[in-house]
Design an enzyme around this catalytic site. Structure first.
Site, PDB file in Angstrom:
ATOM      1  N   VAL A   1      32.008  34.762  53.950  1.00 15.15           N
ATOM      2  CA  VAL A   1      31.964  33.207  54.085  1.00 15.15           C
ATOM      3  C   VAL A   1      31.695  32.761  52.628  1.00 15.15           C
ATOM      4  O   VAL A   1      31.138  33.506  51.900  1.00 15.15           O
ATOM      5  CB  VAL A   1      31.062  32.980  55.161  1.00 15.15           C
TER       6      VAL A   1
ATOM      7  N   LEU B   1      31.246  38.110  31.787  1.00 19.63           N
ATOM      8  CA  LEU B   1      32.813  37.669  31.722  1.00 19.63           C
ATOM      9  C   LEU B   1      32.681  36.244  31.200  1.00 19.63           C
ATOM     10  O   LEU B   1      33.308  35.851  30.304  1.00 19.63           O
ATOM     11  CB  LEU B   1      33.525  37.779  32.944  1.00 19.63           C
TER      12      LEU B   1
ATOM     13  N   CYS C   1      33.638  30.993  41.523  1.00 13.76           N
ATOM     14  CA  CYS C   1      32.747  31.917  41.149  1.00 13.76           C
ATOM     15  C   CYS C   1      31.643  31.760  39.906  1.00 13.76           C
ATOM     16  O   CYS C   1      30.516  31.894  40.050  1.00 13.76           O
ATOM     17  CB  CYS C   1      33.221  33.386  41.249  1.00 13.76           C
TER      18      CYS C   1
ATOM     19  N   GLY D   1      35.510  35.037  57.835  1.00 13.60           N
ATOM     20  CA  GLY D   1      35.775  34.293  56.686  1.00 13.60           C
ATOM     21  C   GLY D   1      37.239  34.799  56.272  1.00 13.60           C
ATOM     22  O   GLY D   1      37.439  35.989  55.801  1.00 13.60           O
ATOM     23  N   ALA D   2      37.985  33.958  56.554  1.00 14.70           N
ATOM     24  CA  ALA D   2      39.744  34.223  56.367  1.00 14.70           C
ATOM     25  C   ALA D   2      39.785  33.314  55.004  1.00 14.70           C
ATOM     26  O   ALA D   2      40.936  32.951  54.891  1.00 14.70           O
ATOM     27  CB  ALA D   2      40.613  33.783  57.631  1.00 14.70           C
TER      28      ALA D   2
ATOM     29  N   GLU E   1      32.810  41.791  46.051  1.00 13.42           N
ATOM     30  CA  GLU E   1      34.346  41.813  45.679  1.00 13.42           C
ATOM     31  C   GLU E   1      34.697  41.355  44.125  1.00 13.42           C
ATOM     32  O   GLU E   1      33.928  40.571  43.744  1.00 13.42           O
ATOM     33  CB  GLU E   1      34.927  40.893  46.567  1.00 13.42           C
ATOM     34  N   PHE E   2      35.109  42.246  43.474  1.00 17.76           N
ATOM     35  CA  PHE E   2      35.239  41.900  42.108  1.00 17.76           C
ATOM     36  C   PHE E   2      36.741  41.356  41.664  1.00 17.76           C
ATOM     37  O   PHE E   2      37.330  41.404  40.579  1.00 17.76           O
ATOM     38  CB  PHE E   2      35.282  43.289  41.272  1.00 17.76           C
TER      39      PHE E   2
ATOM     40  N   SER F   1      30.486  38.414  50.484  1.00 15.11           N
ATOM     41  CA  SER F   1      30.154  37.256  49.633  1.00 15.11           C
ATOM     42  C   SER F   1      29.297  37.602  48.586  1.00 15.11           C
ATOM     43  O   SER F   1      28.237  38.441  48.735  1.00 15.11           O
ATOM     44  CB  SER F   1      29.670  36.010  50.533  1.00 15.11           C
TER      45      SER F   1
HETATM   46  C1  UDX Z   1      33.579  33.021  49.159  1.00 20.34           C
HETATM   47  C2  UDX Z   1      32.754  32.623  48.074  1.00 20.34           C
HETATM   48  O1  UDX Z   1      33.268  31.720  47.181  1.00 20.34           O
HETATM   49  C3  UDX Z   1      32.530  33.874  46.868  1.00 20.34           C
HETATM   50  O2  UDX Z   1      31.630  33.762  46.313  1.00 20.34           O
HETATM   51  C4  UDX Z   1      32.352  34.992  48.083  1.00 20.34           C
HETATM   52  O3  UDX Z   1      32.238  36.206  47.248  1.00 20.34           O
HETATM   53  C5  UDX Z   1      33.280  35.431  49.247  1.00 20.34           C
HETATM   54  O4  UDX Z   1      33.405  34.082  49.868  1.00 20.34           O
HETATM   55  P1  UDX Z   1      36.215  32.708  49.145  1.00 20.34           P
HETATM   56  O5  UDX Z   1      36.825  33.579  50.012  1.00 20.34           O
HETATM   57  O6  UDX Z   1      37.012  32.175  48.048  1.00 20.34           O
HETATM   58  O7  UDX Z   1      35.000  33.198  48.538  1.00 20.34           O
HETATM   59  O8  UDX Z   1      35.874  31.381  49.897  1.00 20.34           O
HETATM   60  P2  UDX Z   1      36.767  30.310  51.026  1.00 20.34           P
HETATM   61  O9  UDX Z   1      38.222  30.600  50.752  1.00 20.34           O
HETATM   62  O10 UDX Z   1      35.978  29.423  51.184  1.00 20.34           O
HETATM   63  O11 UDX Z   1      36.651  31.117  52.425  1.00 20.34           O
HETATM   64  C6  UDX Z   1      35.674  31.157  53.217  1.00 20.34           C
HETATM   65  C7  UDX Z   1      36.028  31.143  54.650  1.00 20.34           C
HETATM   66  O12 UDX Z   1      34.861  31.275  55.578  1.00 20.34           O
HETATM   67  C8  UDX Z   1      36.631  29.699  55.126  1.00 20.34           C
HETATM   68  O13 UDX Z   1      37.667  29.882  55.532  1.00 20.34           O
HETATM   69  C9  UDX Z   1      35.673  29.328  56.006  1.00 20.34           C
HETATM   70  O14 UDX Z   1      36.112  28.589  57.071  1.00 20.34           O
HETATM   71  C10 UDX Z   1      34.759  30.470  56.776  1.00 20.34           C
HETATM   72  N1  UDX Z   1      33.573  30.239  57.174  1.00 20.34           N
HETATM   73  C11 UDX Z   1      32.711  29.731  56.806  1.00 20.34           C
HETATM   74  C12 UDX Z   1      33.496  30.749  58.554  1.00 20.34           C
HETATM   75  O15 UDX Z   1      34.364  31.446  59.220  1.00 20.34           O
HETATM   76  N2  UDX Z   1      32.266  30.725  59.089  1.00 20.34           N
HETATM   77  C13 UDX Z   1      31.183  29.729  58.378  1.00 20.34           C
HETATM   78  O16 UDX Z   1      29.884  29.664  59.078  1.00 20.34           O
HETATM   79  C14 UDX Z   1      31.489  29.349  57.076  1.00 20.34           C
HETATM   80  C1  UDX Z   2      36.217  35.986  38.574  1.00 14.80           C
HETATM   81  C2  UDX Z   2      35.825  37.442  38.137  1.00 14.80           C
HETATM   82  O1  UDX Z   2      37.073  37.909  37.089  1.00 14.80           O
HETATM   83  C3  UDX Z   2      36.215  38.398  39.226  1.00 14.80           C
HETATM   84  O2  UDX Z   2      35.792  39.697  39.078  1.00 14.80           O
HETATM   85  C4  UDX Z   2      35.235  37.835  40.485  1.00 14.80           C
HETATM   86  O3  UDX Z   2      35.363  38.794  41.519  1.00 14.80           O
HETATM   87  C5  UDX Z   2      35.397  36.537  40.769  1.00 14.80           C
HETATM   88  O4  UDX Z   2      35.333  35.666  39.561  1.00 14.80           O
HETATM   89  P1  UDX Z   2      38.332  34.512  39.167  1.00 14.80           P
HETATM   90  O5  UDX Z   2      37.622  33.461  39.029  1.00 14.80           O
HETATM   91  O6  UDX Z   2      39.191  34.457  40.413  1.00 14.80           O
HETATM   92  O7  UDX Z   2      37.672  35.894  39.006  1.00 14.80           O
HETATM   93  O8  UDX Z   2      39.371  34.329  37.598  1.00 14.80           O
HETATM   94  P2  UDX Z   2      39.230  34.797  36.290  1.00 14.80           P
HETATM   95  O9  UDX Z   2      40.517  35.629  35.846  1.00 14.80           O
HETATM   96  O10 UDX Z   2      38.111  35.482  35.979  1.00 14.80           O
HETATM   97  O11 UDX Z   2      39.275  33.681  35.595  1.00 14.80           O
HETATM   98  C6  UDX Z   2      38.139  32.448  35.710  1.00 14.80           C
HETATM   99  C7  UDX Z   2      38.199  31.409  34.721  1.00 14.80           C
HETATM  100  O12 UDX Z   2      38.344  31.694  33.245  1.00 14.80           O
HETATM  101  C8  UDX Z   2      39.572  30.719  34.822  1.00 14.80           C
HETATM  102  O13 UDX Z   2      39.640  29.301  34.797  1.00 14.80           O
HETATM  103  C9  UDX Z   2      40.307  31.449  33.466  1.00 14.80           C
HETATM  104  O14 UDX Z   2      41.393  30.236  32.899  1.00 14.80           O
HETATM  105  C10 UDX Z   2      39.233  31.310  32.544  1.00 14.80           C
HETATM  106  N1  UDX Z   2      39.645  32.236  31.255  1.00 14.80           N
HETATM  107  C11 UDX Z   2      39.750  33.708  31.785  1.00 14.80           C
HETATM  108  C12 UDX Z   2      39.529  31.844  30.213  1.00 14.80           C
HETATM  109  O15 UDX Z   2      39.191  30.416  29.900  1.00 14.80           O
HETATM  110  N2  UDX Z   2      39.765  32.518  29.157  1.00 14.80           N
HETATM  111  C13 UDX Z   2      39.890  33.933  29.312  1.00 14.80           C
HETATM  112  O16 UDX Z   2      40.052  34.963  28.489  1.00 14.80           O
HETATM  113  C14 UDX Z   2      40.066  34.615  30.647  1.00 14.80           C
END
Ligand code: UDX
Ligand code: UDX
Length: 448
Positions: free
Chosen positions: A90, A227, A276, A10-11, A161-162, A131
């Site tokens: 992924v 959050l 997320c 998963g990249a 991952e946070f 994931s």
């Molecule tokens: C995803 C989820 O959204 C998140 O909840 C989780 O914590 C981590 O994985 P993200 O990295 O943001 O987060 O997703 P995305 O950018 O869509 O990347 C997933 C990658 O996995 C894609 O590049 C996709 O092509 C790849 N993939 C998916 C595979 O290589 N094999 C598969 O079977 C499915």
């Molecule tokens: C979140 C979590 O913060 C992270 O720890 C987890 O790993 C993945 O999900 P992310 O979704 O990347 O991260 O961004 P985040 O900064 O949490 O923002 C999420 C959404 O909340 C955004 O749409 C942002 O605009 C909104 N937001 C954030 C608000 O509306 N108000 C705030 O005070 C903070």
């Protein structure tokens, strides 16, 4: 156990930046990221300005690590076989059909990953859930690995991952905590230690927290739910502020100065977006329902309902301003990404607000500094469903540069808080700012 080769499946937004930082901080380990999508791999190996993920600081990390021990490859089987440690990063979207549709996590990609690992592993492996997954998923993965594998031993760890998008590199460099869940058996604890040793290359030991697998899986869902709950709480109060004359920004500051509450994640907004929060809360709601905890499920579901209410309320406010009909009104949509400093627009509130404005007849001019025109139209196609049947291209245009914006349109809706939008000179137009103030009051009508 000495880990020499790591493979990550998963990249995407999680796998790419996380592995780049591990490679940078652990020059003695080869880190290879594989992905089912060869185009993505090509882009990760291509020019630094066009990496598939935009994150401040990411290009610099990739530049340095790619010269040395960071690799992106489409050889999934070979890299699984070679690695002692395999991360699964992924995507786990919300299920769209079958039992739990609309709520439960769709685990098909994780299962496909586990099958690949079982099939190609010829030596013992540590398999890591990166994931976000429902609690007890590790059990399912183990079943697949054991039944489909060729007798080699697998240890499964949960290491959620946070990182938040837009600050991913900073978050990875200086994590509040690294959470590692593993089996309480001796081999489980050895696997935990192997992963602790990797993070210990740059994370202070006291910030590395080890737990059992189930606590670790659930902690990720619970953290995101807490959050998001803060955002829904403050957003619910923004509507009350608008009626009573209280100011939401002043309120938020006053509340946040109580150190027991704290100032972060109290910014009122047009609603939270991203890949997320919604997915993970729905997943938590589904889990509670599954275990018969209806009241708990309803409690968390309310966080999503307030978020939907807020997105809808914002769009309705604009429609009401123009007397309930936007036919022929030109509205500038500033921002498409779900937050600033990312090119990710999954579940972005902008998509929902724009849809409602479009349905009410508005002509939309959209601009985001990092989201491409192709992505915007792909989102519209994916999220808008039946409302996209109108004459899309005549009603929607996407601008590729801030200088081309027509800020004298009938209204401007600021939907992502990009820094660049703060200094724009809004002309004879009404500005609806999604962050903090859901009305035009911050900008006087006709300023400029
Ligand atoms: C995803 C989820 O959204 C998140 O909840 C989780 O914590 C981590 O994985 P993200 O990295 O943001 O987060 O997703 P995305 O950018 O869509 O990347 C997933 C990658 O996995 C894609 O590049 C996709 O092509 C790849 N993939 C998916 C595979 O290589 N094999 C598969 O079977 C499915
Ligand atoms: C979140 C979590 O913060 C992270 O720890 C987890 O790993 C993945 O999900 P992310 O979704 O990347 O991260 O961004 P985040 O900064 O949490 O923002 C999420 C959404 O909340 C955004 O749409 C942002 O605009 C909104 N937001 C954030 C608000 O509306 N108000 C705030 O005070 C903070």
């Amino acid at each position: 156990m000495q880990v020499k080769n790591i493979c990550c499946i998963g990249a995407g937004y999680v796998g790419g930046p996380t592995m780049a930082v591990i490679a940078l901080k652990c020059p003695h380990i080869n880190v290879t990221v594989v992905d089912a999508n060869p185009e993505k791999i090509k882009a990760w190996n291509g020019p630094l300005e066009q990496l598939p993920v935009y994150e401040p600081g990411l290009a610099e990390v990739v530049k340095e690590a790619r010269r040395r021990n960071l690799f992106f490859s489409d050889d999934i089987s070979g890299n699984i076989e070679k690695a002692e440690m395999i991360f699964m990063a992924v995507n786990t979207p919300t299920k769209t059909e079958g039992e739990g549709a609309g709520m439960a996590a769709d685990l098909r990609y994780i299962e496909a990953c586990a099958l690949d690992i079982a099939k190609y592993s010829k030596s013992d492996k540590i398999v890591i859930e990166k994931s976000t997954l429902p609690v007890r998923t590790a059990e399912k993965i183990k079943e697949i690995l054991i039944s489909e594998g060729s007798g080699v031993h697998f240890e499964i760890l949960s290491n959620p991952e946070f990182l938040a998008e837009g600050t991913a590199i900073q978050d990875l460099f200086k994590s509040d905590r690294v959470l590692i869940g593993g089996d309480e058996t001796e081999s489980g604890q050895n696997a935990v230690q192997a992963l602790v040793d990797i993070y210990a290359n740059w994370i202070p030991k006291e910030k590395i927290l080890t737990t059992n697998v189930w606590s670790s899986e659930l902690a990720k869902l619970a953290s995101n739910a807490m959050l998001a709950q803060r955002i829904s709480s403050i957003n619910s109060l923004s509507s009350l502020c608008e009626i009573t004359g209280a100011n939401i920004e002043e309120l938020s500051k006053a509340i946040g100065m109580d150190h027991r509450i704290g100032p972060k994640f109290l910014k009122a907004s047009v609603g939270f977006g991203g890949s997320c929060f919604q997915k993970d809360i729905l997943n938590l709601v589904y889990l509670c329902k599954y275990y018969g905890l209806e009241e708990v499920a309803d409690y968390w579901h309310q966080v999503i309902k307030i978020n939907d209410y807020q997105k809808n309320r914002f769009a309705q406010k604009i429609i009401d301003h123009f007397g309930g009909d936007l036919t022929g009104k030109k509205i500038t949509v500033l921002g498409w990404a779900f937050k600033e400093n990312t090119n990710d627009s999954r579940e972005s509130p902008a998509i929902y607000v724009a849809e409602k404005l479009f349905k009410a007849g508005a002509i939309l001019e959209i601009y985001d500094p990092m989201v491409s025109k192709e992505s915007i139209f792909r989102n519209i196609d994916f999220y808008w469903g039946s409302s996209k049947k109108g004459d899309l291209k005549s009603q929607i245009s996407v601008i590729d540069s801030v200088s081309k914006l027509d800020l004298s349109n009938d209204a401007v809706a600021i939907l992502t808080q990009w820094e660049a939008f703060k200094s724009l000179d809004y002309l004879k137009t009404v500005v609806f700012d999604g962050r903090g103030v859901l009305s035009s009051s911050r900008y006087s009508i006709g300023r400029g």
